[in-house]
Design a protein around this motif. Structure first.
Motif, PDB file in Angstrom:
ATOM      1  N   GLY A  39       0.816  -1.201   0.000  1.00 33.20           N
ATOM      2  CA  GLY A  39       0.000   0.000   0.000  1.00 33.20           C
ATOM      3  C   GLY A  39       0.848   1.250   0.000  1.00 33.20           C
ATOM      4  N   SER A  40       0.180   2.406   0.107  1.00 35.86           N
ATOM      5  CA  SER A  40       0.853   3.698   0.048  1.00 35.86           C
ATOM      6  C   SER A  40      -0.061   4.749   0.658  1.00 35.86           C
ATOM      7  CB  SER A  40       1.191   4.058  -1.399  1.00 35.86           C
ATOM      8  OG  SER A  40       0.001   4.141  -2.179  1.00 35.86           O
ATOM      9  N   ALA A  41       0.474   5.944   0.832  1.00 34.06           N
ATOM     10  CA  ALA A  41      -0.330   7.041   1.386  1.00 34.06           C
ATOM     11  C   ALA A  41       0.204   8.368   0.882  1.00 34.06           C
ATOM     12  CB  ALA A  41      -0.306   7.017   2.913  1.00 34.06           C
ATOM     13  N   ALA A  42      -0.709   9.297   0.657  1.00 30.16           N
ATOM     14  CA  ALA A  42      -0.342  10.670   0.296  1.00 30.16           C
ATOM     15  C   ALA A  42      -1.488  11.571   0.731  1.00 30.16           C
ATOM     16  CB  ALA A  42      -0.101  10.796  -1.208  1.00 30.16           C
ATOM     17  N   PHE A  43      -1.303  12.289   1.852  1.00 31.76           N
ATOM     18  CA  PHE A  43      -2.367  13.172   2.328  1.00 31.76           C
ATOM     19  C   PHE A  43      -1.769  14.328   3.121  1.00 31.76           C
ATOM     20  CE2 PHE A  43      -1.953   9.888   5.622  1.00 31.76           C
ATOM     21  CZ  PHE A  43      -1.931  10.618   6.803  1.00 31.76           C
ATOM     22  N   THR A  44      -2.570  15.375   3.250  1.00 32.42           N
ATOM     23  CA  THR A  44      -2.161  16.564   3.986  1.00 32.42           C
ATOM     24  C   THR A  44      -3.275  16.959   4.931  1.00 32.42           C
ATOM     25  OG1 THR A  44      -0.845  17.347   2.110  1.00 32.42           O
ATOM     26  CG2 THR A  44      -1.389  18.960   3.814  1.00 32.42           C
ATOM     27  N   LYS A  45      -2.935  17.186   6.185  1.00 33.48           N
ATOM     28  CA  LYS A  45      -3.913  17.574   7.197  1.00 33.48           C
ATOM     29  C   LYS A  45      -3.770  19.067   7.484  1.00 33.48           C
ATOM     30  CE  LYS A  45      -5.805  15.949  11.576  1.00 33.48           C
ATOM     31  NZ  LYS A  45      -5.742  14.877  12.587  1.00 33.48           N
ATOM     32  N   GLY A  46      -4.764  19.836   7.052  1.00 30.09           N
ATOM     33  CA  GLY A  46      -4.739  21.280   7.253  1.00 30.09           C
ATOM     34  C   GLY A  46      -3.510  21.892   6.631  1.00 30.09           C
ATOM     35  N   ASN A  47      -2.773  22.677   7.410  1.00 27.97           N
ATOM     36  CA  ASN A  47      -1.556  23.317   6.934  1.00 27.97           C
ATOM     37  C   ASN A  47      -0.294  22.567   7.342  1.00 27.97           C
ATOM     38  OD1 ASN A  47      -2.984  25.527   5.769  1.00 27.97           O
ATOM     39  ND2 ASN A  47      -3.200  26.444   7.810  1.00 27.97           N
ATOM     40  N   ALA A  48      -0.459  21.363   7.828  1.00 35.04           N
ATOM     41  CA  ALA A  48       0.683  20.573   8.277  1.00 35.04           C
ATOM     42  C   ALA A  48       1.510  20.082   7.086  1.00 35.04           C
ATOM     43  CB  ALA A  48       0.206  19.386   9.105  1.00 35.04           C
ATOM     44  N   THR A  49       2.699  19.588   7.388  1.00 36.46           N
ATOM     45  CA  THR A  49       3.561  19.028   6.351  1.00 36.46           C
ATOM     46  C   THR A  49       2.885  17.815   5.705  1.00 36.46           C
ATOM     47  OG1 THR A  49       5.521  19.710   7.584  1.00 36.46           O
ATOM     48  CG2 THR A  49       5.828  18.012   5.903  1.00 36.46           C
ATOM     49  N   SER A 112      -4.779   6.905  12.312  1.00 39.71           N
ATOM     50  CA  SER A 112      -5.285   7.704  13.429  1.00 39.71           C
ATOM     51  C   SER A 112      -5.580   9.146  13.024  1.00 39.71           C
ATOM     52  CB  SER A 112      -4.260   7.698  14.574  1.00 39.71           C
ATOM     53  OG  SER A 112      -3.018   8.236  14.145  1.00 39.71           O
ATOM     54  N   ALA A 113      -5.384   9.469  11.744  1.00 44.47           N
ATOM     55  CA  ALA A 113      -5.497  10.855  11.289  1.00 44.47           C
ATOM     56  C   ALA A 113      -6.889  11.446  11.486  1.00 44.47           C
ATOM     57  CB  ALA A 113      -5.108  10.939   9.816  1.00 44.47           C
ATOM     58  N   LEU A 114      -7.916  10.592  11.579  1.00 44.16           N
ATOM     59  CA  LEU A 114      -9.289  11.080  11.710  1.00 44.16           C
ATOM     60  C   LEU A 114      -9.718  11.296  13.162  1.00 44.16           C
ATOM     61  CD1 LEU A 114     -11.014   8.843   9.018  1.00 44.16           C
ATOM     62  CD2 LEU A 114     -10.534  11.287   8.843  1.00 44.16           C
ATOM     63  N   VAL A 115      -8.924  10.825  14.107  1.00 46.61           N
ATOM     64  CA  VAL A 115      -9.326  10.885  15.516  1.00 46.61           C
ATOM     65  C   VAL A 115      -9.518  12.329  15.985  1.00 46.61           C
ATOM     66  CG1 VAL A 115      -8.623  10.353  17.873  1.00 46.61           C
ATOM     67  CG2 VAL A 115      -8.273   8.664  16.064  1.00 46.61           C
ATOM     68  N   SER A 116      -8.629  13.232  15.575  1.00 47.14           N
ATOM     69  CA  SER A 116      -8.733  14.631  16.003  1.00 47.14           C
ATOM     70  C   SER A 116      -9.943  15.338  15.396  1.00 47.14           C
ATOM     71  CB  SER A 116      -7.462  15.389  15.635  1.00 47.14           C
ATOM     72  OG  SER A 116      -7.239  15.367  14.239  1.00 47.14           O
ATOM     73  N   SER A 202     -13.043  16.442   7.165  1.00 45.18           N
ATOM     74  CA  SER A 202     -11.914  15.910   7.936  1.00 45.18           C
ATOM     75  C   SER A 202     -10.750  16.891   8.000  1.00 45.18           C
ATOM     76  CB  SER A 202     -11.420  14.601   7.309  1.00 45.18           C
ATOM     77  OG  SER A 202     -10.811  14.852   6.041  1.00 45.18           O
ATOM     78  N   ASN A 203     -10.795  17.929   7.171  1.00 46.36           N
ATOM     79  CA  ASN A 203      -9.686  18.871   7.048  1.00 46.36           C
ATOM     80  C   ASN A 203      -8.419  18.177   6.527  1.00 46.36           C
ATOM     81  OD1 ASN A 203      -8.617  21.533   7.188  1.00 46.36           O
ATOM     82  ND2 ASN A 203      -7.669  21.100   9.171  1.00 46.36           N
ATOM     83  N   ILE A 204      -8.622  17.078   5.810  1.00 46.45           N
ATOM     84  CA  ILE A 204      -7.515  16.321   5.211  1.00 46.45           C
ATOM     85  C   ILE A 204      -7.796  16.164   3.722  1.00 46.45           C
ATOM     86  CG2 ILE A 204      -6.184  14.175   5.258  1.00 46.45           C
ATOM     87  CD1 ILE A 204      -7.250  13.690   8.070  1.00 46.45           C
ATOM     88  N   THR A 205      -6.768  16.318   2.909  1.00 45.85           N
ATOM     89  CA  THR A 205      -6.881  16.045   1.478  1.00 45.85           C
ATOM     90  C   THR A 205      -5.939  14.904   1.121  1.00 45.85           C
ATOM     91  OG1 THR A 205      -5.193  17.713   0.969  1.00 45.85           O
ATOM     92  CG2 THR A 205      -7.495  18.409   0.891  1.00 45.85           C
TER      93      THR A 205
END
Length: 219
Positions: A39-49, A112-116, A202-205
């Motif tokens: 698998g793989s992942a590519a996402f950004t949460k708000g203005n975070a890295t 865990s990115a959705l917990v907040s 979610s404030n995640i893209t």
């Protein structure tokens, strides 16, 4: 849970020719001869890295034919590691007839990115994807165990089944798309076990992919 799909080169080819004769647009490009990855992942949460995890433990029948990955953990996500093998077996040496099997097995995935955002913690204790091919057909399957945070799935799971991931009040945070298939009409199969696509609330893209394989009929 185990899911199996199959594509037979002769039948699919006949249907493809009929469709093209009726003016249907050409099919998508063929899938690879045999590949698999964890698998793989590519996402950004708000203005975070931005979070980026390249495709893990890739294998291919052309090489590398075996691969592995240890645990990879970044903010909001962990792939617990696993292995992959993409093998070719000669079943008729006189005529160079072969079969292939491409398989990836992973463990201890956690998102865990959705917990907040008041969403669930998604865990999958173990999972695997597999694609086998002969001259006449291809078969793909996937299975997972020990999953939490994604609710109950229908049995069997339909192609491209979408499971909403929400807050307790029903606000959509992401979509979990199970059993994604690519069937271009030449007998080959592409299979993604699970793709998690984040929604605006979610404030995640971006997205996360868990378990991917593909194969084509052998020469």
């Amino acid at each position: 849970m185990r899911i199996t799909i199959a594509s037979r080169a002769g039948l699919v080819g006949a249907l493809l020719l009929a469709g093209l004769g009726a003016g249907v647009a050409p099919a998508a490009a063929a899938n690879p001869a045999g590949v698999a990855s964890l698998g793989s992942a590519a996402f950004t949460k708000g203005n975070a890295t931005p979070i980026s995890i390249s495709s893990l433990a890739d294998c291919a029948v052309e090489g590398p034919t075996a691969n592995s990955s240890g645990a990879v953990s970044k903010t909001g996500i962990t792939f617990g590691g696993g292995t992959s093998t993409c093998t070719t077996t000669v079943v008729d040496p006189a005529n160079d007839v072969t079969t292939t099997k491409s398989e990836a097995k992973g463990e201890n995935f956690e998102l865990s990115a959705l917990v907040s955002s008041s969403g669930p913690r998604i865990k999958i204790r173990s999972y695997s994807v597999s694609c086998t091919a002969t001259q006449n057909n291809t078969n793909a399957s996937w299975t997972y165990g020990g999953a939490t945070g994604i609710g109950t799935l229908p049995s069997p799971v339909p192609v491209g089944y979408v499971k909403p991931i929400t807050k307790s009040n029903g606000t959509l945070l992401a979509e979990a798309v199970f059993n994604e298939q690519t069937l271009p009409g030449d007998g080959s199969i592409g299979l993604t076990m699970l793709r998690i696509k984040f929604a605006p609330a979610s404030n995640i893209t971006g997205e996360v992919v868990i378990g991917r394989t593909a194969c084509s009929p052998t020469p």
